[in-house]
Design an enzyme around this catalytic site. Structure first.
Site, PDB file in Angstrom:
ATOM      1  N   ALA A   1     -40.321 -61.649 -37.476  1.00  0.00           N
ATOM      2  CA  ALA A   1     -39.542 -60.873 -36.515  1.00  0.00           C
ATOM      3  C   ALA A   1     -38.158 -60.635 -37.112  1.00  0.00           C
ATOM      4  O   ALA A   1     -37.743 -61.338 -38.039  1.00  0.00           O
ATOM      5  CB  ALA A   1     -39.432 -61.650 -35.214  1.00  0.00           C
TER       6      ALA A   1
ATOM      7  N   GLY B   1     -43.775 -63.772 -37.492  1.00  0.00           N
ATOM      8  CA  GLY B   1     -44.370 -62.600 -36.850  1.00  0.00           C
ATOM      9  C   GLY B   1     -45.170 -61.750 -37.828  1.00  0.00           C
ATOM     10  O   GLY B   1     -46.077 -61.019 -37.425  1.00  0.00           O
TER      11      GLY B   1
ATOM     12  N   GLU C   1     -48.432 -63.377 -37.887  1.00  0.00           N
ATOM     13  CA  GLU C   1     -49.056 -63.107 -36.577  1.00  0.00           C
ATOM     14  C   GLU C   1     -49.607 -61.674 -36.533  1.00  0.00           C
ATOM     15  O   GLU C   1     -50.656 -61.417 -35.934  1.00  0.00           O
ATOM     16  CB  GLU C   1     -48.030 -63.334 -35.470  1.00  0.00           C
ATOM     17  CG  GLU C   1     -47.677 -64.820 -35.330  1.00  0.00           C
ATOM     18  CD  GLU C   1     -46.548 -65.075 -34.351  1.00  0.00           C
ATOM     19  OE1 GLU C   1     -45.424 -64.569 -34.601  1.00  0.00           O
ATOM     20  OE2 GLU C   1     -46.778 -65.752 -33.342  1.00  0.00           O
TER      21      GLU C   1
ATOM     22  N   GLU D   1     -41.237 -70.581 -38.046  1.00  0.00           N
ATOM     23  CA  GLU D   1     -40.362 -70.484 -36.870  1.00  0.00           C
ATOM     24  C   GLU D   1     -39.672 -71.803 -36.545  1.00  0.00           C
ATOM     25  O   GLU D   1     -38.533 -71.821 -36.085  1.00  0.00           O
ATOM     26  CB  GLU D   1     -41.165 -70.008 -35.648  1.00  0.00           C
ATOM     27  CG  GLU D   1     -41.468 -68.521 -35.632  1.00  0.00           C
ATOM     28  CD  GLU D   1     -42.722 -68.141 -36.412  1.00  0.00           C
ATOM     29  OE1 GLU D   1     -43.222 -68.969 -37.204  1.00  0.00           O
ATOM     30  OE2 GLU D   1     -43.203 -67.010 -36.236  1.00  0.00           O
TER      31      GLU D   1
HETATM   32  C1  3H9 Z   1     -40.445 -64.860 -35.853  1.00  0.00           C
HETATM   33  O1  3H9 Z   1     -41.116 -64.201 -36.594  1.00  0.00           O
HETATM   34  C2  3H9 Z   1     -40.722 -65.005 -34.394  1.00  0.00           C
HETATM   35  C3  3H9 Z   1     -42.096 -64.568 -34.004  1.00  0.00           C
HETATM   36  O2  3H9 Z   1     -43.003 -65.639 -34.124  1.00  0.00           O
HETATM   37  C4  3H9 Z   1     -42.184 -64.171 -32.541  1.00  0.00           C
HETATM   38  C5  3H9 Z   1     -41.503 -62.994 -32.068  1.00  0.00           C
HETATM   39  C6  3H9 Z   1     -41.836 -62.644 -30.639  1.00  0.00           C
HETATM   40  N1  3H9 Z   1     -34.907 -60.979 -40.010  1.00  0.00           N
HETATM   41  O3  3H9 Z   1     -33.585 -65.079 -47.782  1.00  0.00           O
HETATM   42  P1  3H9 Z   1     -33.143 -63.887 -48.571  1.00  0.00           P
HETATM   43  C7  3H9 Z   1     -32.534 -61.015 -44.567  1.00  0.00           C
HETATM   44  S1  3H9 Z   1     -39.063 -65.640 -36.396  1.00  0.00           S
HETATM   45  C8  3H9 Z   1     -33.781 -60.373 -40.391  1.00  0.00           C
HETATM   46  O4  3H9 Z   1     -31.837 -63.937 -49.234  1.00  0.00           O
HETATM   47  P2  3H9 Z   1     -35.317 -64.309 -50.405  1.00  0.00           P
HETATM   48  C9  3H9 Z   1     -31.585 -62.111 -45.023  1.00  0.00           C
HETATM   49  O5  3H9 Z   1     -30.641 -62.414 -44.034  1.00  0.00           O
HETATM   50  C10 3H9 Z   1     -38.927 -65.162 -38.100  1.00  0.00           C
HETATM   51  N2  3H9 Z   1     -33.249 -60.495 -41.624  1.00  0.00           N
HETATM   52  O6  3H9 Z   1     -34.253 -63.433 -49.633  1.00  0.00           O
HETATM   53  C11 3H9 Z   1     -30.982 -61.472 -46.250  1.00  0.00           C
HETATM   54  O7  3H9 Z   1     -29.985 -60.562 -45.811  1.00  0.00           O
HETATM   55  P3  3H9 Z   1     -28.685 -60.301 -46.698  1.00  0.00           P
HETATM   56  C12 3H9 Z   1     -39.905 -65.869 -38.950  1.00  0.00           C
HETATM   57  C13 3H9 Z   1     -33.908 -61.245 -42.512  1.00  0.00           C
HETATM   58  O8  3H9 Z   1     -36.054 -63.379 -51.266  1.00  0.00           O
HETATM   59  C14 3H9 Z   1     -32.134 -60.661 -46.839  1.00  0.00           C
HETATM   60  O9  3H9 Z   1     -33.056 -60.481 -45.759  1.00  0.00           O
HETATM   61  N3  3H9 Z   1     -39.635 -65.544 -40.347  1.00  0.00           N
HETATM   62  C15 3H9 Z   1     -35.098 -61.908 -42.172  1.00  0.00           C
HETATM   63  O10 3H9 Z   1     -34.671 -65.510 -50.997  1.00  0.00           O
HETATM   64  C16 3H9 Z   1     -32.836 -61.342 -47.979  1.00  0.00           C
HETATM   65  O11 3H9 Z   1     -33.202 -62.664 -47.561  1.00  0.00           O
HETATM   66  C17 3H9 Z   1     -38.769 -66.254 -41.071  1.00  0.00           C
HETATM   67  O12 3H9 Z   1     -38.205 -67.217 -40.606  1.00  0.00           O
HETATM   68  C18 3H9 Z   1     -35.600 -61.740 -40.869  1.00  0.00           C
HETATM   69  N4  3H9 Z   1     -36.758 -62.337 -40.475  1.00  0.00           N
HETATM   70  O13 3H9 Z   1     -36.309 -64.864 -49.296  1.00  0.00           O
HETATM   71  C19 3H9 Z   1     -38.572 -65.797 -42.488  1.00  0.00           C
HETATM   72  N5  3H9 Z   1     -35.528 -62.592 -43.262  1.00  0.00           N
HETATM   73  O14 3H9 Z   1     -29.186 -59.790 -48.003  1.00  0.00           O
HETATM   74  C20 3H9 Z   1     -37.117 -65.794 -42.813  1.00  0.00           C
HETATM   75  C21 3H9 Z   1     -34.643 -62.356 -44.233  1.00  0.00           C
HETATM   76  O15 3H9 Z   1     -27.886 -59.362 -45.879  1.00  0.00           O
HETATM   77  N6  3H9 Z   1     -36.846 -65.296 -44.150  1.00  0.00           N
HETATM   78  N7  3H9 Z   1     -33.656 -61.547 -43.788  1.00  0.00           N
HETATM   79  O16 3H9 Z   1     -28.044 -61.663 -46.839  1.00  0.00           O
HETATM   80  C22 3H9 Z   1     -37.063 -66.003 -45.252  1.00  0.00           C
HETATM   81  O17 3H9 Z   1     -37.554 -67.115 -45.242  1.00  0.00           O
HETATM   82  C23 3H9 Z   1     -36.621 -65.403 -46.555  1.00  0.00           C
HETATM   83  O18 3H9 Z   1     -35.665 -64.411 -46.257  1.00  0.00           O
HETATM   84  C24 3H9 Z   1     -37.755 -64.735 -47.376  1.00  0.00           C
HETATM   85  C25 3H9 Z   1     -37.129 -63.996 -48.571  1.00  0.00           C
HETATM   86  C26 3H9 Z   1     -38.697 -65.839 -47.881  1.00  0.00           C
HETATM   87  C27 3H9 Z   1     -38.523 -63.747 -46.546  1.00  0.00           C
END
Ligand code: 3H9
Length: 694
Positions: free
Chosen positions: A66, A105, A108, A128
């Protein structure tokens, strides 16, 4: 190609509709993606030329979850549930074509597709819990139906990812493919040609039914994570959702439990704090005054001066990434001891199965010991890690200045000393920087990068990037005694000492901070570190200084089985009658009438001075932003992440409340330490928080 929304495109190729999500950087499920998925599926379903749909993502990853930036705001467009329902109930098969990290998400979304294929490098997870949440779009109900209850419990409570092989073995994907787009289209055509069913995971109950007779699955996981998840709400809520999946009469009842618990977590303080921290950690890497085009210095070899605990731990970080290290000591004995400890640490890790014996040998082969500082001449980075003595450090830097090649970075691991003064021992202060590792340096995630007045942009940029390479989270700080972390620690330690003179005992103070979520309180921490750090026999003043009195009595902390606590042979602490006696004597000598001190007072007096010191640090420009201070305290000092860090915590209490309390304490005690920082007063008066200060 037709744009279904600003973030999703639709094309039809030979009867297969290809829905492509393109929402850089990580294809998060922003409102435009949700709308695009709903509309795209509806369009493809209505198109008579389409027999199947492939869902694929542009860029570096499949949907990574998400859009966290939308949380807490007003939702627009279709909800994720609506979009996913449309997909799951589509009359034509949908195949998810997965690459990169399919998380939260995103997973999901994949789980409502009728089939999933991925490339070999794809990684899958429901992280999450790390944001203080649970998978709120059916993940807790669908994942156990595919991978089984035990594995699903493990995945949702840890948030850890699994690779494509494991995903294939556990039934999460049908195939690992090489040409993702082409093979996914071929897979979709095959589904149609062979008349394969539209598999809806929600209808599959075999794994759920099998778990009904095994309630121990839940007690086992609760036991396994109890220590690690102390104080956190989300892990238990994740478990309850899967319990509901197993115990509910039907899928929708389980989904309702998930929705209710998700809402509770989403609106609660813990998730707000953990989401703040997610962005804080990423923000810390951004240095406003260092231009993007600043060149980086290549680091291919590193020198470490000092083979003690810090020097050895620092070296391990670097060996772990395959970069050679030359470690320098003054005596053969110290060198041998230091290198032997590095080997022992690696062997212990190998015994736990985390690395192979070959890894141990490979890493040790990259480590060279030397008694000659001149052997560091060709290093790209030299890190000095000797004891905290300015004179010694300046001598070392003066030597390095003469020996080490131009352009190399000269770093000090000092935890409190003036990096500018250290740099002044060289004629190249622009090459000097502080790299403050935390003990144990091979484990702790934090690196305080201390920029001197003259540290150059390439040196700063390279240090931040190098920190990331060795798996650390770096926070850039300026020069002041103790930098950010230890400077904030100091007033808390001072209050803890005051509190025991006024009426509390060490175990009471420690319990309050432990219950707050810290791994241990100030007195247990001192015992662990050793009370004799910075103590010397010549200057010891046991008559007036409590710590000195303890060291003089042989109570040096855990290592002597006695400090502020008594320790048994397993290092389990218990309150010490001897300590109580000594403290009572000290109280009397200091003219203190001991009184009952409430837990609330202890907490306020330990935490508010930290927040106040943080405000001063911001005011002086020692930290770039308040969230960097939070990063330092969460990763360097075990501040509970579900409270976001001291500055986030200050904002959540409300700055006017803190200012008022500090003024009250100043009035009561006359102690100038209770004077609230000008910045905090200003922000409080303007109705703002630290987060608004930039
Ligand atoms: C969810 O899904 C809830 C659902 O179950 C239910 C809903 C109803 N959103 O980490 P990085 C940005 S909860 C917005 O440096 P990497 C991050 O801030 C979510 N922004 O890269 C950064 O911005 P900036 C569950 C996001 O390659 C840029 O992307 N998912 C999100 O080292 C690059 O990120 C997670 O918890 C996001 N979801 O790692 C996954 N994700 O460049 C969270 C990232 O401006 N994300 N950004 O600083 C991660 O674990 C890592 O970002 C990922 C990439 C592994 C994807």
């Amino acid at each position: 190609m037709v744009a279904v929304s600003n973030m999703v495109d639709l094309t039809v190729e030979d009867g297969v509709a290809i829905l492509t999500v393109d929402n850089p950087p990580v294809n998060a499920l922003s409102s435009g993606v949700r709308a695009g998925l709903s509309d795209g599926v509806a369009q493809a379903a209505a198109d008579d030329n389409v027999t199947a749909i492939v869902l694929i993502c542009a860029g570096r990853t499949f949907i990574a979850g998400a859009d966290i930036t939308e949380f807490g705001g007003k939702a627009t467009g279709p909800s994720l549930h609506e979009a996913l329902e449309a997909m799951e109930n589509c009359s034509k098969p949908i195949v998810a074509a997965i690459h990169g990290t399919v998380l939260g998400g995103g997973l999901e979304t994949a789980l409502v597709c009728h089939y999933r294929v991925s490339d070999a490098k794809a990684r899958f997870g429901l992280p999450e819990v790390k944001l203080g949440l649970l998978p709120g779009a059916g993940g807790t109900q669908r994942l156990p139906r595919v991978v089984g209850v035990e594995k699903a419990l493990q995945m949702v409570t840890s948030g850890d990812q699994i690779g494509a092989d494991e995903a294939l073995a556990s039934g999460l994907i049908s195939e690992i493919v090489t040409d993702l787009r082409g093979d996914a289209i071929a897979f979709a055509k095959k589904v149609v040609a062979e008349g394969k069913p539209l598999v809806r995971i929600r209808d599959q109950n075999a794994e759920i039914d099998a778990a009904k007779a095994k309630p121990e699955l839940f007690s086992n996981i609760r036991k396994a994570i109890a220590r690690k998840s102390r104080g956190f709400k989300a892990p238990e809520y994740n478990i309850r959702c899967i319990e509901a999946a197993v115990n509910s009469d039907n899928f929708d009842d389980g989904l309702k439990v998930e929705a209710d618990l998700f809402r509770e977590l989403m609106t609660g303080g813990q998730s707000a704090a953990q989401r703040h921290f997610f962005f804080a950690e990423r923000q810390a890497a951004k240095i406003p005054d260092v231009p993007k085009e600043t060149p980086e210095i290549e680091i291919n070899s590193v020198g470490v001066i000092g083979a003690g605990t810090m020097g050895g731990g620092i070296s391990m970080n670097i060996l772990n990434i395959g970069t050679p290290v030359t470690i320098v000591e003054t005596t053969q004995e110290a060198l041998d001891r230091g290198i032997a400890i590095v080997r022992k640490n690696y062997e212990n890790t190998a015994k736990k199965g985390r690395i192979s014996q070959q890894d141990v040998e490979d890493r040790m082969a990259l480590l060279t010991g030397s008694l000659n500082i001149e052997d560091l001449a060709d290093c790209d980075l030299v890190i000095e890690a000797v004891f905290e003595n300015m004179k010694v450090k300046k001598e070392i830097f003066a030597k390095l200045d003469k020996i080490v090649k131009q352009g190399a970075i000269l770093a000090s691991n000092t935890s409190a000393l003036d990096v500018n003064e250290i740099a002044s021992a060289t004629v190249r202060p622009e090459s000097v920087i502080g790299l403050h590792f935390f003990s144990p340096a091979n484990v702790m995630k934090l690196l305080e990068v201390v920029r001197g007045d003259k540290s150059s942009h390439p040196v700063i940029k390279t240090s931040m990037a190098f920190a990331k390479r060795i798996g650390k989270v770096a926070a850039l700080v300026g020069v002041c005694p103790g930098f950010v972390g230890n400077r904030i620690l100091a007033p808390r330690q001072q209050q803890a000492q005051q509190l025991i003179l006024e009426g509390a005992l060490p175990h009471q103070v420690d319990k309050v901070l432990f219950d707050f979520g810290k791994p241990m309180g100030p007195f247990q921490m001192s015992d662990l570190a050793g009370l004799d750090i910075g103590w010397s026999e010549e200057t010891s003043n046991g008559k007036e200084v409590l710590r000195d009195r303890l060291v003089e009595a042989g109570r040096r902390g855990q290592k002597t089985s006695a400090g502020y606590y008594d320790y048994d042979e397993n290092r389990v602490p218990s309150p010490s009658p001897e300590i109580e006696k000594i403290i009572l004597e000290f109280s009397e000598k200091n003219g203190k009438t001991r009184r009952e001190i409430s837990d609330e007072e202890i907490l306020i007096r330990c935490i508010y001075p930290m927040i106040n010191e943080g405000a001063k640090i911001l005011e002086e420009g020692i930290a770039i932003r308040s969230s960097d201070i939070d990063v330092v305290w969460v990763y360097g000092y075990g501040w509970p992440i579900y409270r976001g860090g001291p500055m986030f915590y200050g904002d959540s209490i409300g700055l006017p409340k803190i200012v008022a309390k500090m003024r009250e304490l100043k009035e009561q005690t006359g102690d100038p330490m209770w004077e609230p920082a000008a910045l905090m007063v200003k922000l409080a008066e303007e109705g703002k928080g630290f987060k608004d200060f930039a």
